[in-house]
Write an enzyme that holds these catalytic residues in place. Structure first.
Site, PDB file in Angstrom:
ATOM      1  N   THR A  84      79.054  -5.741   9.678  1.00  0.00           N
ATOM      2  CA  THR A  84      79.589  -5.759  11.059  1.00  0.00           C
ATOM      3  C   THR A  84      79.498  -7.197  11.586  1.00  0.00           C
ATOM      4  O   THR A  84      80.388  -7.997  11.303  1.00  0.00           O
ATOM      5  CB  THR A  84      78.830  -4.780  11.992  1.00  0.00           C
ATOM      6  OG1 THR A  84      77.433  -4.995  11.873  1.00  0.00           O
ATOM      7  CG2 THR A  84      79.170  -3.347  11.646  1.00  0.00           C
ATOM      8  N   LYS A 101      72.915  -4.219   5.109  1.00  0.00           N
ATOM      9  CA  LYS A 101      73.662  -4.911   6.157  1.00  0.00           C
ATOM     10  C   LYS A 101      72.844  -4.859   7.445  1.00  0.00           C
ATOM     11  O   LYS A 101      71.914  -4.056   7.582  1.00  0.00           O
ATOM     12  CB  LYS A 101      75.042  -4.305   6.378  1.00  0.00           C
ATOM     13  CG  LYS A 101      75.090  -2.894   6.875  1.00  0.00           C
ATOM     14  CD  LYS A 101      74.949  -2.693   8.367  1.00  0.00           C
ATOM     15  CE  LYS A 101      75.880  -3.574   9.167  1.00  0.00           C
ATOM     16  NZ  LYS A 101      75.598  -3.333  10.630  1.00  0.00           N
ATOM     17  N   THR A 106      66.162   0.584   7.731  1.00  0.00           N
ATOM     18  CA  THR A 106      67.094  -0.197   8.515  1.00  0.00           C
ATOM     19  C   THR A 106      68.510   0.207   8.236  1.00  0.00           C
ATOM     20  O   THR A 106      68.837   0.696   7.180  1.00  0.00           O
ATOM     21  CB  THR A 106      67.009  -1.695   8.246  1.00  0.00           C
ATOM     22  OG1 THR A 106      67.752  -2.349   9.276  1.00  0.00           O
ATOM     23  CG2 THR A 106      67.582  -2.091   6.915  1.00  0.00           C
ATOM     24  N   GLU A 155      71.462 -12.425  13.877  1.00  0.00           N
ATOM     25  CA  GLU A 155      72.446 -12.977  14.816  1.00  0.00           C
ATOM     26  C   GLU A 155      71.985 -14.334  15.348  1.00  0.00           C
ATOM     27  O   GLU A 155      70.936 -14.448  15.973  1.00  0.00           O
ATOM     28  CB  GLU A 155      72.696 -11.976  15.949  1.00  0.00           C
ATOM     29  CG  GLU A 155      73.539 -10.799  15.464  1.00  0.00           C
ATOM     30  CD  GLU A 155      73.676  -9.674  16.456  1.00  0.00           C
ATOM     31  OE1 GLU A 155      74.522  -8.796  16.213  1.00  0.00           O
ATOM     32  OE2 GLU A 155      72.946  -9.662  17.453  1.00  0.00           O
ATOM     33  N   ASN A 213      75.943 -11.549  21.466  1.00  0.00           N
ATOM     34  CA  ASN A 213      75.650 -10.280  22.122  1.00  0.00           C
ATOM     35  C   ASN A 213      76.195 -10.163  23.533  1.00  0.00           C
ATOM     36  O   ASN A 213      76.189  -9.080  24.119  1.00  0.00           O
ATOM     37  CB  ASN A 213      74.154 -10.003  22.083  1.00  0.00           C
ATOM     38  CG  ASN A 213      73.762  -9.575  20.694  1.00  0.00           C
ATOM     39  OD1 ASN A 213      74.255  -8.573  20.210  1.00  0.00           O
ATOM     40  ND2 ASN A 213      72.938 -10.366  20.037  1.00  0.00           N
TER      41      ASN A 213
END
Lengths: 404, 404
Positions: A153, A177, A188, A275, A399
């Site tokens: 993603t 992922k 996870t 991220e 985000n």
């Protein structure tokens, strides 16, 4: 951004596991967003799922289906998490399993569904049903790398690992992922691994639970436990040999070690691609009275926004580390006994700056992309390690623009 | 950035409290970085301090001095937290009290020291000693606003409040500071408030403990509890009248209400000026089984990096709110019963998107600078409210460049 090269080893096929990739256009047209795993008859499958009370429809359906027998197919979609979708979401998850069953001749309960992506939007079931029919014909043992791509993603790169288990005829291969909403609690989102070793269901589940606890459950990007975490381990038995049905069985130790390495690499790969990550940081707490307090301390330091922004700045800010430690809930912690080192350079001791510390040495210690923060509590013999990233502008950008 | 106008009301002097401001050049030359409070003889003083195990030298010395009697002076410096400074830090904190005692003729134990600023650097005692002698002559009742300026660090504006207590002859006035490393646990760095009411030491301490719990202990900017939090309430008694020595005493209720308002305004002012703040958000959890679980839920939502970045983006991302709620540690939480509204617009119910929700209404609800997120758990009658901010690029910028 991501830390390290992200280069992948050769991904060995696992006899008994076939993979197909599809494109349903769930979020964007043309993107590979469907992955189907076929598991040979006789395979055993173990799984662990998120402990978040708000868990996604596919997690609930997969749990249910696992109870009723051994799965033959895993269906994974990205672009939509099918979480916070109420009864409609449950129906969509069930219906996607039925669609696979109709195409392959298995039972719907032999299909486990997995979803990852945006929370709270209805799963576009029609798009998935339209894309599924081409998949069974293209099932192939050699598509692990494609599968690693197909489940991404906000990931910037695929995560995979593979090894031949030393001294045994077995192979282990897996993919994972995840980049944000990462603080797994039991597993996870998402990890899939397989071995061709023959392993009984009980032993496989206890192997997975133990190894997930030591790998996926030791990483945190932002402290936010996902609604969709799931980790699956399949043993096809296709390599033959004696059934591994206890921890005394031949090859058990070697297989366990190989699986621990596999899961650790996959879990760390998620952190390296966290991220906005510019650092990969191991927070190691040693000399604790017990493992629980070591974990509390390690996670509190690893998730402190002030420690994370200091890591982003490559600032050897030991004060923020001690401040985080001080609020970690270890009631009788004596800060005067704590020693903190960064990549081997002692920065704090006896509740203050280390005598031997120089700013030049501190700056040099913080410069690398990969860091180890070692915290010695001097209270006992327990230790724990947690892996995390820094907090950068890109985390905020990603985000504030991506609706997870 | 900061939320709201930050306009201050008239700050009434409190009879019996005098203030002097000095410039010691601790971090930057010329900056007002020293504040001295003089408390009239016969004043009672209550204080609450950080529960961080790694607490600063001045916090330790202030606790010690409070035990030995009623303080006459409070000495506050900014630019240096005197935390993580070991024995040298303790000596510096003690010595600064002695210096005030020598200048004013009180005992060193009648001086409480407070520090805020960089952690881990030695307090420049000589600079403070050089600046102190001019202060006693300039002590004045009218300098509350100057004091509010004098205690700022990364604050972008002074925080103060003042009121005449209705139906009584009393005044309450207070100041606070803080913008980052804000999740007070028993008090926050720094709040100073005074009243001219006559209050016994016991009653004053229990008033302060209760009110701090309901104001300062309900705010969070980044979840990082400071090493230097301290909150002080002085009652000089100069307004005369009957001693308030129990909760049945005349004027107790009115004074309590006025102090709660004072502390709530001061605590919220810290959130409004939180590092990088673009939103001021009340997270209200209602219908909980008990207050403890309401607080856990409210703080988990308020501190979730994903919720905070969504707030920054004005994105009505209820999925992240439910995901945070799901990991808040309420084991038997039934997400199907949870209702979430943002500024009155119901966004989620029954574990999914609310039937009545429209994206236009959600966007409109998120647009204002000031938001209330209301979470109804449907488990009982308990409720709690926590105040917080969003997570913006400026938070990262500030904390990647400021060494706290």
């Amino acid at each position: 951004m991501a830390v390290g090269s992200g280069a992948l080893p050769e991904l060995h096929p696992v006899a008994g596991v076939k993979i197909a990739i599809g494109s349903a256009g769930i979020k964007k047209p043309g993107r590979k967003d469907l992955v189907l795993f076929e598991l040979a008859e006789g395979s055993t499958t173990a799984a662990v799922f998120t402990q978040n009370r708000f868990c996604a429809a596919p997690v609930q359906v997969a749990r249910e289906h696992l109870k009723s027998g051994s799965p033959r197919y895993l269906l994974i979609n990205t672009g939509n998490a099918n979480a916070g979708t109420g009864q409609r979401g449950m129906q969509a998850a069930r219906r996607s399993c039925e669609a696979v069953a109709e195409l392959t001749g298995c039972k719907a309960s032999e299909v486990l569904p997995f979803s990852t992506g945006v929370i709270g939007e209805t799963l576009p079931l029609a798009k998935i049903e339209a894309a599924l029919p081409t998949l069974p014909a293209s099932l192939n043992e050699g598509l692990w790398l494609d599968a690693a791509h197909g489940i991404m993603t906000t990931d910037t790169r695929p995560k995979a690992w593979s090894a031949k288990v030393e001294g045994t005829p077995y192979t282990v291969t897996g993919i994972s992922k995840g980049a944000g909403m990462i603080k797994p609690n039991m597993a996870t989102m998402l990890g899939f691994a397989a071995t061709d070793a023959p392993v009984s269901a009980d032993v496989l589940q206890s192997l997975l639970s133990d190894i997930a606890e030591r790998s996926f459950n030791r990483i945190t990007v932002d402290g936010d436990t996902s609604t969709n975490d799931a980790c699956v381990l399949v043993a096809t038995g296709k390599a033959g040999g004696e059934l591994i049905d206890s921890s005394d069985a031949p090859h058990y130790q070697a297989l366990q070690a190989a699986l621990l390495e596999l899961f650790t690499v996959l879990a760390q790969a998620i952190v390296r691609d966290g991220e906005g990550a510019t650092k990969f940081v191991a927070v190691k707490v040693e000399g604790g009275a017990n493992r629980a307090e070591c974990l509390k301390a390690a996670f509190t330091v690893a998730e402190s926004p002030l420690v994370k922004t200091a890591l982003f700045a490559s600032d050897p800010n030991w004060g923020r580390i001690l401040a985080a430690l001080g609020r970690a809930g270890i009631d009788d912690l004596d800060v005067e006994k704590v020693t903190v080192s960064i990549n081997g350079v002692v920065v704090a001791e006896a509740g203050g700056l280390a005598e031997s510390y120089t700013e030049a040495a501190g700056q040099a210690a913080m410069a690398p992309e990969e860091l180890t923060i070692c915290i010695y509590l001097d209270r006992g013999d327990a230790s724990e390690t947690v892996w995390t990233t820094d907090f950068s502008h890109d985390y905020v950008t990603i985000n504030a623009s991506y609706r997870s």
